[in-house]
Design an enzyme around this catalytic site. Structure first.
Site, PDB file in Angstrom:
ATOM      1  N   ARG A 263      -2.916   1.582   9.943  1.00  0.00           N
ATOM      2  CA  ARG A 263      -1.500   1.791  10.156  1.00  0.00           C
ATOM      3  C   ARG A 263      -0.941   0.495  10.739  1.00  0.00           C
ATOM      4  O   ARG A 263      -1.625  -0.195  11.500  1.00  0.00           O
ATOM      5  CB  ARG A 263      -1.244   2.930  11.148  1.00  0.00           C
ATOM      6  CG  ARG A 263      -1.477   4.301  10.550  1.00  0.00           C
ATOM      7  CD  ARG A 263      -0.334   4.700   9.632  1.00  0.00           C
ATOM      8  NE  ARG A 263      -0.604   5.946   8.935  1.00  0.00           N
ATOM      9  CZ  ARG A 263      -1.190   6.011   7.738  1.00  0.00           C
ATOM     10  NH1 ARG A 263      -1.576   4.929   7.118  1.00  0.00           N
ATOM     11  NH2 ARG A 263      -1.382   7.191   7.174  1.00  0.00           N
ATOM     12  N   GLU A 292       7.697   0.001   8.306  1.00  0.00           N
ATOM     13  CA  GLU A 292       7.898   0.045   6.855  1.00  0.00           C
ATOM     14  C   GLU A 292       9.215   0.739   6.530  1.00  0.00           C
ATOM     15  O   GLU A 292       9.600   1.682   7.210  1.00  0.00           O
ATOM     16  CB  GLU A 292       6.749   0.817   6.214  1.00  0.00           C
ATOM     17  CG  GLU A 292       5.431   0.082   6.316  1.00  0.00           C
ATOM     18  CD  GLU A 292       4.256   0.943   5.933  1.00  0.00           C
ATOM     19  OE1 GLU A 292       4.451   1.987   5.280  1.00  0.00           O
ATOM     20  OE2 GLU A 292       3.130   0.562   6.287  1.00  0.00           O
ATOM     21  N   HIS A 310       1.845  -0.521   1.083  1.00  0.00           N
ATOM     22  CA  HIS A 310       1.253   0.760   1.496  1.00  0.00           C
ATOM     23  C   HIS A 310       0.812   1.549   0.265  1.00  0.00           C
ATOM     24  O   HIS A 310       1.179   2.710   0.082  1.00  0.00           O
ATOM     25  CB  HIS A 310       2.266   1.581   2.313  1.00  0.00           C
ATOM     26  CG  HIS A 310       1.587   2.583   3.201  1.00  0.00           C
ATOM     27  ND1 HIS A 310       2.095   2.999   4.411  1.00  0.00           N
ATOM     28  CD2 HIS A 310       0.423   3.277   3.065  1.00  0.00           C
ATOM     29  CE1 HIS A 310       1.284   3.888   4.965  1.00  0.00           C
ATOM     30  NE2 HIS A 310       0.263   4.064   4.166  1.00  0.00           N
TER      31      HIS A 310
END
Lengths: 350, 344
Positions: A263, A292, A310
């Site tokens: 993460r 993000e 991602h």
């Protein structure tokens, strides 16, 4: 809808409906709180009454209230991380009928596991559905950073092919000490792959793993000090937030490379940018970021970083595996069986 | 020009006069550590010396005219060693090539003249194998494509993202199972790939499935990796038929030579969706890359860099010096090449 008698699922549904005294045509209700493809929605709709958030067009509180107020409110919810849905106390208050939450992403940091445990709400994750693809992607990022694959791509696509003498050399994988933070389903697969390239595997996790021969480090700072590459492959929770910080980056050193498929918040992103700018580390491959889809603009001008959106879980194969896995967990729950991939409140590794 | 030649010959004579050490004809640029290592041991006649203005063949001829002319030369892929080259420097008895391939050397001509040839051995094999895997991962998992999206500043809705393709379970057909091909196989096995291969003869020491020709290999593979040398037998070994046999989900990776693939047919196959993608480090007419490829998201393009790491550069230095020292001391070359050599 003709499933009576022949299979276990069919006979469960009839008996459950009979005991509930309800309409035999009513399938168990499931809250669906994620964007999905048609195949996934169809697979769920064949077996369950899907209450789909994103197609309802309603704000989340209204949607949850309506679901909770219906006759036979949903006992299961399918969620995913990275979006607007946090499974916390207020979420669980809004739909008290929920007894089971399934998450389809690889992480679980959007779920308050302690709160779920307090309320006896079972949680299931995606198990090993994504582990291989994420591990493959981590290796792909590392290869790209060390061997400058995307950088070469940019040169060629620009239409310029400079004289070889000017080309910045890449760096060999073999012999590099790779420090993996978190040796769970993903980290262990990364390790196996990189061993085939001749890398030396080091790791940190909560406890050393007896079954393996890689060198264990009790903390990430010591791991970084004896590694040429750091790979973040752990879950995000209180203990692992900014687990890669300024000190760790300094310990990694100016030949060092960081890869993040965990993460964004596992790394102190501001310090990472500083370290890259000042040449305190050699490069980075990042599939995740703290905010993000915002990416620190400074990274765009750097040739020694590889930036990704991602996507480490996104393959055709894992998408269909996820479908089968999610249906499997839901069927287990509704038939009173143990979940395929239950998550415990103290779970740390991905 | 005559004056230049005189000046050049004088310069060469000066170079050659650095007493006692055997002369080596250096026909490729080298970095400072490499140059120093050579000068420590040999009299270096350096085509790329500062102020040296003769073109290559003229330089070679001038070097051949010095007292105690060079018996060994160090070259790279840009130097064609053919009959006219060898005529220009009849003193040469040994050619040490630092390239990964041998297609720039007329091995038969060298054999006819008793000129020994040494190649780079396994200096590059690991780095090239790693790079091939990097290209494949990039194509299947769209790493560079993702990069482009992010650097453009646009991070489109995840729902729109074209999915990648898993490595595990893919059948990878390797063309040429030599030093490079066998390392590629070992790496891809760790990802769960199934290895198939074609080479001149099956290899008893491996359990991978052998295919006697590339067409059959392609028909039973999801990925084709070109890891063979370039010679008469392997020119356009990946042609239209092979691409058709590979099929619309197939991916091609080339870390051999551009001419191993019929490039025009490859571009058509990509344009028409007859194959799914390609990762290419080499092209038929480098540095020219077919412009049509630039607009494709399912190809990964690279600049013939699969050998270029810091580590292989220093390994190459040690290896080249090792071959030269073996030759000058009458020992067998470390990595001799025979005229009928095919595998890389």
């Amino acid at each position: 809808f003709v499933t009576c008698g022949t299979d276990r699922r069919g006979s469960f549904q009839l008996s459950a409906m009979a005991s509930a005294g309800g309409n035999p045509l009513v399938l168990p209700a499931v809250l669906h709180l994620r964007r999905s493809d048609a195949d996934f929605t169809a697979a769920l709709s064949e077996r369950f009454r899907v209450l789909d958030f994103f197609s309802s067009g309603e704000p989340l509180p209204a949607f949850l209230a309506a679901a909770a107020a219906a006759p036979e409110p949903p006992r299961a919810a399918v969620v995913v991380g990275g979006g607007s849905v946090r499974v916390d106390a207020s979420f669980l208050d809004a739909v008290p009928s929920l007894r089971c939450v399934l998450t389809t992403g690889a992480g679980i940091d959007h779920i308050d596991l302690a709160e779920c445990a307090r309320r006896g709400v079972a949680v299931a994750n995606s198990g090993e559905v994504f582990s291989t693809d994420v591990a493959d992607y981590a290796v792909g990022l590392l290869l790209d950073v060390l061997r400058r694959v995307s950088a070469a791509e940019r040169y060629v696509r620009r239409g310029s092919w400079p004289v070889q003498g000017d080309y910045p050399l890449g760096s060999k994988l073999g012999g590099k000490r790779v420090g993996i933070i978190g040796l769970g389903n993903i980290g262990s697969r990364i390790a196996r792959r990189l061993e085939a390239f001749g890398c030396i595997i080091h790791y940190n996790s909560r406890k050393p793993k007896d079954s393996i021969s890689y060198k264990y480090f009790g903390n990430v700072h010591d791991l970084a000090a004896e590694s040429d590459v750091l790979i973040v492959a752990c879950a995000l929770n209180k203990a692992t937030r900014h687990i890669v910080d300024k000190d760790v980056l300094e310990a990694l050193g100016k030949g060092g490379v960081v890869i993040n498929i965990g993460r964004g918040a596992n790394i102190d992103e501001a310090e990472l940018v500083v370290a890259l700018r000042e040449g305190k580390i050699a490069g980075a491959g990042l599939d995740v970021f703290e905010h993000e889809p915002k990416v620190p603009a400074e990274l765009f001008s750097m040739e020694n970083v590889v930036l990704s959106r991602h996507v480490a879980v996104f393959t055709e194969e894992s998408r269909s595996d996820l479908r089968a896995h999610t249906v499997g967990n839901l069927e287990a729950f509704f038939s009173g069986q143990p979940l395929l991939t239950p998550v415990d409140a103290d779970s740390l590794v991905q």
